[in-house]
Design a protein around this motif. Structure first.
Motif, PDB file in Angstrom:
ATOM      1  N   LYS A 155      60.589  27.554  47.125  1.00 48.28           N
ATOM      2  CA  LYS A 155      59.998  28.697  46.420  1.00 48.28           C
ATOM      3  C   LYS A 155      58.538  28.436  46.067  1.00 48.28           C
ATOM      4  O   LYS A 155      57.712  29.364  46.100  1.00 48.28           O
ATOM      5  CB  LYS A 155      60.797  29.002  45.157  1.00 48.28           C
ATOM      6  CG  LYS A 155      62.139  29.680  45.430  1.00 48.28           C
ATOM      7  CD  LYS A 155      62.854  30.040  44.135  1.00 48.28           C
ATOM      8  CE  LYS A 155      64.124  30.823  44.402  1.00 48.28           C
ATOM      9  NZ  LYS A 155      64.839  31.185  43.156  1.00 48.28           N
ATOM     10  N   ALA A 156      58.210  27.197  45.742  1.00 47.66           N
ATOM     11  CA  ALA A 156      56.810  26.872  45.445  1.00 47.66           C
ATOM     12  C   ALA A 156      55.943  27.096  46.683  1.00 47.66           C
ATOM     13  O   ALA A 156      54.835  27.647  46.590  1.00 47.66           O
ATOM     14  CB  ALA A 156      56.697  25.430  44.958  1.00 47.66           C
ATOM     15  N   MET A 157      56.436  26.691  47.859  1.00 47.63           N
ATOM     16  CA  MET A 157      55.675  26.914  49.088  1.00 47.63           C
ATOM     17  C   MET A 157      55.616  28.397  49.414  1.00 47.63           C
ATOM     18  O   MET A 157      54.586  28.898  49.883  1.00 47.63           O
ATOM     19  CB  MET A 157      56.285  26.116  50.234  1.00 47.63           C
ATOM     20  CG  MET A 157      56.081  24.620  50.100  1.00 47.63           C
ATOM     21  SD  MET A 157      56.574  23.668  51.568  1.00 47.63           S
ATOM     22  CE  MET A 157      58.366  23.847  51.499  1.00 47.63           C
ATOM     23  N   ASP A 158      56.710  29.120  49.178  1.00 45.09           N
ATOM     24  CA  ASP A 158      56.744  30.552  49.456  1.00 45.09           C
ATOM     25  C   ASP A 158      55.696  31.294  48.623  1.00 45.09           C
ATOM     26  O   ASP A 158      55.115  32.281  49.084  1.00 45.09           O
ATOM     27  CB  ASP A 158      58.139  31.094  49.148  1.00 45.09           C
ATOM     28  CG  ASP A 158      58.234  32.592  49.344  1.00 45.09           C
ATOM     29  OD1 ASP A 158      58.192  33.038  50.513  1.00 45.09           O
ATOM     30  OD2 ASP A 158      58.322  33.313  48.331  1.00 45.09           O
ATOM     31  N   ALA A 159      55.432  30.800  47.422  1.00 48.27           N
ATOM     32  CA  ALA A 159      54.444  31.448  46.555  1.00 48.27           C
ATOM     33  C   ALA A 159      53.013  31.177  47.027  1.00 48.27           C
ATOM     34  O   ALA A 159      52.074  31.846  46.567  1.00 48.27           O
ATOM     35  CB  ALA A 159      54.615  30.968  45.117  1.00 48.27           C
ATOM     36  N   ALA A 160      52.851  30.220  47.913  1.00 50.96           N
ATOM     37  CA  ALA A 160      51.528  29.895  48.460  1.00 50.96           C
ATOM     38  C   ALA A 160      51.491  30.333  49.933  1.00 50.96           C
ATOM     39  O   ALA A 160      51.614  31.513  50.225  1.00 50.96           O
ATOM     40  CB  ALA A 160      51.269  28.400  48.292  1.00 50.96           C
ATOM     41  N   THR A 161      51.313  29.385  50.851  1.00 47.80           N
ATOM     42  CA  THR A 161      51.311  29.689  52.284  1.00 47.80           C
ATOM     43  C   THR A 161      52.380  28.831  52.952  1.00 47.80           C
ATOM     44  O   THR A 161      52.108  27.690  53.375  1.00 47.80           O
ATOM     45  CB  THR A 161      49.927  29.401  52.913  1.00 47.80           C
ATOM     46  OG1 THR A 161      48.920  30.093  52.164  1.00 47.80           O
ATOM     47  CG2 THR A 161      49.890  29.858  54.362  1.00 47.80           C
ATOM     48  N   PRO A 162      53.597  29.323  53.040  1.00 46.14           N
ATOM     49  CA  PRO A 162      54.704  28.469  53.501  1.00 46.14           C
ATOM     50  C   PRO A 162      54.572  28.080  54.971  1.00 46.14           C
ATOM     51  O   PRO A 162      54.306  28.939  55.817  1.00 46.14           O
ATOM     52  CB  PRO A 162      55.937  29.346  53.267  1.00 46.14           C
ATOM     53  CG  PRO A 162      55.422  30.749  53.311  1.00 46.14           C
ATOM     54  CD  PRO A 162      54.048  30.691  52.720  1.00 46.14           C
TER      55      PRO A 162
END
Length: 325
Positions: A111-118
């Motif tokens: 989810k942390a990556m999804d909130a950025a540029t996964p």
């Protein structure tokens, strides 16, 4: 890129002209080639992980294949963001020791990556329920000199080494095309991460096939392998000037706390200084941004998880490491 603050002007001048081989005196022996925690649990089955339990932000698909000689069997797990890709496509990052890498990640990290540029995660695992296949990884991740016989581990005769070039060919010819099939991939942003023998593989591939990936993450690399062969390769290495890429070398500052047959008897500061010098030489090459990062308080096993999170943070722009990590 600037040098770390603890390198003064004198050391800058020394490092700029030093060859990697000339720095071998800093490393008199060997260090861990498997995570310290693996000595206890690499034969234990892994519990269900993110690929089995599923994710709200990533989809998963699995590819199975065998090595050309039929001796090793791979399970390639591809984690694909549900979020729409950037215009240029997803950046893919290949994760060696894929079973252990996936076991280190959870839904919070995704989810942390999804909130950025996964990125697309491509876990290069073995078709086993264990964290590591120690015999297969020792063959796949370790290089040998041309025309040299396979290298046998005196302590574990069943473990042979020297198949890294075969694995590079399998990656280039088969695995990458299959893993990326039908996906919008940014082919100018391919990355690879590896730890221990995996870190050795990353450096060997960088020094011998620098166009294979664009971003290289080598954690706790087993530099002593085969008479420090990879450092001899570093002396001959030139980054292609028409490409832009990056390299991040990492190692814990507490990797020698456990003494025994895998300990080199040296100090962590000596080994880390040598990796820092190697990164500085690479950073001096046009088109290649390289740096070394000390993983404070990390032993060899803990460095696997920390270095993986740093690599994924670097690729995605997310923050995967919290104060509790």
């Amino acid at each position: 890129m600037t040098l770390p603050p603890d390198l003064d002007d004198t050391r800058r001048r020394l490092l700029k002209g030093a060859s990697a081989t000339a720095l071998l005196a800093l490393l008199p022996g060997a260090f861990w080639s498997l995570p310290a925690s693996a000595s206890d649990d690499f034969n234990q089955p892994l519990p269900p992980g993110i690929a089995e339990t599923g994710s709200s932000v990533y989809d998963f698909r699995i590819h199975r294949l065998a090595s050309p000689d039929g001796a090793r069997h791979y399970r390639i797990t591809v984690a694909i963001p549900k979020k729409a890709p950037p215009e240029a496509g997803y950046a893919p990052i290949y994760l060696l020791d894929g079973n252990a890498a996936l076991a280190a990640l959870n839904e919070q990290h995704l989810k942390a990556m999804d909130a950025a540029t996964p990125p697309v995660l491509i876990a290069l695992g073995y078709d086993t329920d264990r964290r590591f296949d120690v015999e297969a990884r020792q063959w796949d991740y370790t290089p040998r000199h041309p025309k040299q016989d396979p290298i046998v581990d005196d302590r574990h005769p069943e473990r042979r080494g020297g198949g890294a070039d075969d694995f590079i060919k399998l990656l280039d010819d088969t695995i990458m095309a299959e893993a990326e099939r039908d996906l919008p991939i940014n082919t100018s942003e391919r990355a690879i991460w590896g730890h221990s023998f995996g870190g050795l593989f990353v450096l060997h591939a960088l020094f011998t096939h620098p166009s294979l990936f664009d971003h290289w993450y080598a954690a706790s690399p087993t530099l002593h392998w085969n008479g420090y062969q990879v450092l001899q390769e570093a002396d001959r290495f030139r980054w292609p000037e028409d490409r832009h890429g990056s390299a991040l070398l990492m190692r814990g500052d507490a990797e020698l706390e456990r003494r025994g047959p895998y300990s080199n008897g040296g100090s962590d500061s000596q080994i880390n200084n040598q990796l820092r010098a190697l990164a500085q030489r690479m950073d001096d090459m046009p088109g290649l941004d390289a740096r070394f990062e000390v993983l404070e308080g990390m032993g060899h096993g803990a460095a696997l998880v920390r270095s993986l999170k740093l690599a994924l943070s670097d690729i995605s722009g997310a923050t995967l490491i919290t104060g509790s990590d």
